[in-house]
Design a protein around this motif. Structure first.
Motif, short mmCIF file in Angstrom:
data_model
loop_
_atom_site.label_atom_id
_atom_site.label_comp_id
_atom_site.label_asym_id
_atom_site.label_seq_id
_atom_site.Cartn_x
_atom_site.Cartn_y
_atom_site.Cartn_z
N UNK A 98 8.81 1.00 4.97
CA UNK A 98 7.77 0.42 5.81
C UNK A 98 6.62 1.39 6.01
N UNK A 99 5.42 0.89 6.23
CA UNK A 99 4.29 1.79 6.58
C UNK A 99 4.53 2.41 7.95
N UNK A 100 3.74 3.40 8.33
CA UNK A 100 4.01 4.14 9.58
C UNK A 100 3.75 3.34 10.86
N UNK A 101 2.89 2.33 10.79
CA UNK A 101 2.57 1.53 11.98
C UNK A 101 2.41 0.07 11.56
N UNK A 126 -7.37 0.90 -6.12
CA UNK A 126 -6.90 0.90 -4.73
C UNK A 126 -5.38 0.83 -4.68
N UNK A 127 -4.80 0.06 -5.59
CA UNK A 127 -3.34 -0.07 -5.63
C UNK A 127 -2.68 1.21 -6.11
N UNK A 128 -3.42 2.02 -6.86
CA UNK A 128 -2.86 3.24 -7.43
C UNK A 128 -3.12 4.48 -6.58
N UNK A 129 -4.07 4.37 -5.64
CA UNK A 129 -4.41 5.52 -4.80
C UNK A 129 -3.44 5.62 -3.63
N UNK A 130 -2.76 6.73 -3.52
CA UNK A 130 -1.73 6.88 -2.50
C UNK A 130 -2.33 7.09 -1.12
N UNK A 131 -1.85 6.31 -0.16
CA UNK A 131 -2.14 6.50 1.26
C UNK A 131 -0.85 6.21 2.02
N UNK A 132 -0.75 6.57 3.29
CA UNK A 132 0.47 6.25 4.04
C UNK A 132 0.76 4.76 4.12
N UNK A 133 -0.26 3.93 3.84
CA UNK A 133 -0.08 2.48 3.96
C UNK A 133 0.00 1.79 2.59
N UNK A 159 -4.88 0.24 4.85
CA UNK A 159 -5.08 1.66 4.62
C UNK A 159 -6.51 2.00 4.22
N UNK A 160 -7.20 1.06 3.59
CA UNK A 160 -8.59 1.28 3.19
C UNK A 160 -9.52 1.23 4.40
N UNK A 161 -9.11 0.51 5.45
CA UNK A 161 -9.93 0.41 6.65
C UNK A 161 -11.27 -0.24 6.39
#
Length: 335
Positions: free
Chosen positions: A280-283, A265-272, A252-254
């Motif tokens: 599960x993540x989206x992809x 990073x573990x606390x920041x929400x992203x789709x992944x 998710x960080x790319x």
């Protein structure tokens, strides 16, 4: 009459000498540039629809040191000039006119290989494809969606959709043709794995199996641990526990990921972020191999909900949080 007989005899002798010379020449090694070696053969491109004359011209233009007319006549007299196939060929030292024609008729083109590694993400895959000197780059300027449309999979997300393997292709093959082959291979392997799925799996589709397999691929490279990792994640999905796996957060960080995964990073929400989101993540997040695909659909029968790296490539699995914390102290904190 005597004069005519002598002329006829002379003609026969000359014809025999020419035939013998031609037969001898057909078996002699062609003279190639001095730089030609087994490791660096002479590359020749035969264009589509080339005549015997055009083929001879292409050969001599590339560096084959032989009279073009002689090659042209040989191709025509052989009766196989129209069977010569277009493509890029490599002529090895020691090649003769006879073996060269056989190579061109059989279409034995110069082959190259491209290896796609298990665990690569799409960005890493495309970097390898674009860096290959053996491919014709026909994907420049296209994003992921454009690439998938070009290879026949419009609307499909590119991540994880290519099976990691070594692919053989003719020299200067289009990059899109290799990716299409790898995408078809993943489609086939995923279908094969899905057919073998555990009847009790919570995974609802092959796509979900691919997503989970991509996570398993990133979590362990140890053959013996894959099914156990699959068992842990299946158990977590069954009870609604978050997967809490670092590779999804990193994905998710790319390109922002610098090799150091921080608490923020573990606390920041992203789709992944599988620490902040359930399921599960989206992809997919990588290209899983066959073993990871099987581990996703045929996980180990285990009570384990946790695992931690031992430091030797393997993992310690635990059924309870207390056991897991003890394993963390032993293998990670060295206490």
């Amino acid at each position: 009459m005597r004069l005519l007989s002598r002329l006829l005899l002379l003609t026969i002798l000359l014809a025999g000498m020419l035939a013998g010379g031609a037969w001898w020449w057909l078996g002699q090694p062609l003279v190639l540039p001095a730089t030609t070696t087994a490791e660096q053969p002479l590359a020749v491109e035969i264009p589509p629809g080339a005549s015997a004359r055009g083929v001879a011209s292409a050969l001599t233009g590339a560096g084959v040191q032989a009279p073009p007319l002689l090659l042209q006549v040989w191709f025509r007299l052989s009766g196989q000039s129209r069977a010569i196939k277009a493509g890029v060929y490599e002529i090895q030292p020691g090649a003769t006119p006879r073996s060269l024609l056989r190579q061109l008729v059989r279409g034995e083109q110069a082959l190259r290989s491209l290896t796609l590694l298990e665990g690569w993400n799409f960005r890493e895959l495309m970097a390898a494809v674009r860096a290959s000197p053996d491919l014709t780059q026909d994907l420049d300027g296209l994003d992921g969606a454009g690439i998938m449309a070009k290879i026949g999979y419009p609307g499909r997300h590119p991540e994880g959709r290519f099976f990691p393997d070594t692919y053989r292709m003719v020299r200067q093959a289009p990059a899109s043709s290799v990716l299409k082959q790898a995408a078809q291979a993943m489609e086939q392997r995923l279908a094969q794995a899905w057919e073998q799925r555990d009847p009790g799996t919570l995974l609802r589709s092959p796509d979900e199996a691919l997503i989970l397999a991509s996570i398993i691929e990133k979590e362990t490279g140890t053959e013996a641990d894959r099914a156990m990792v699959g068992g842990v994640f299946n158990n977590r999905l069954r009870i609604g526990m978050r997967l809490q796996t670092d590779p999804t957060v990193i994905y998710g960080l790319g390109e922002r990921f610098d090799g150091n995964l921080r608490k923020i990073d573990l606390q920041t929400d992203t789709p992944y972020n599988s620490y902040t989101r359930a399921g599960l993540p989206p992809t997919p997040i990588s290209m899983p191999g066959w073993a990871a695909l099987l581990a996703a659909v045929k996980p180990a029968d285990t009570r384990a909900l946790y695992f931690v790296a031992r430091g030797d490539g393997s993992s310690q699995f635990s059924a309870t949080l207390d056991e897991h914390n003890a394993a963390v102290r032993k293998f990670q904190l060295q206490k």
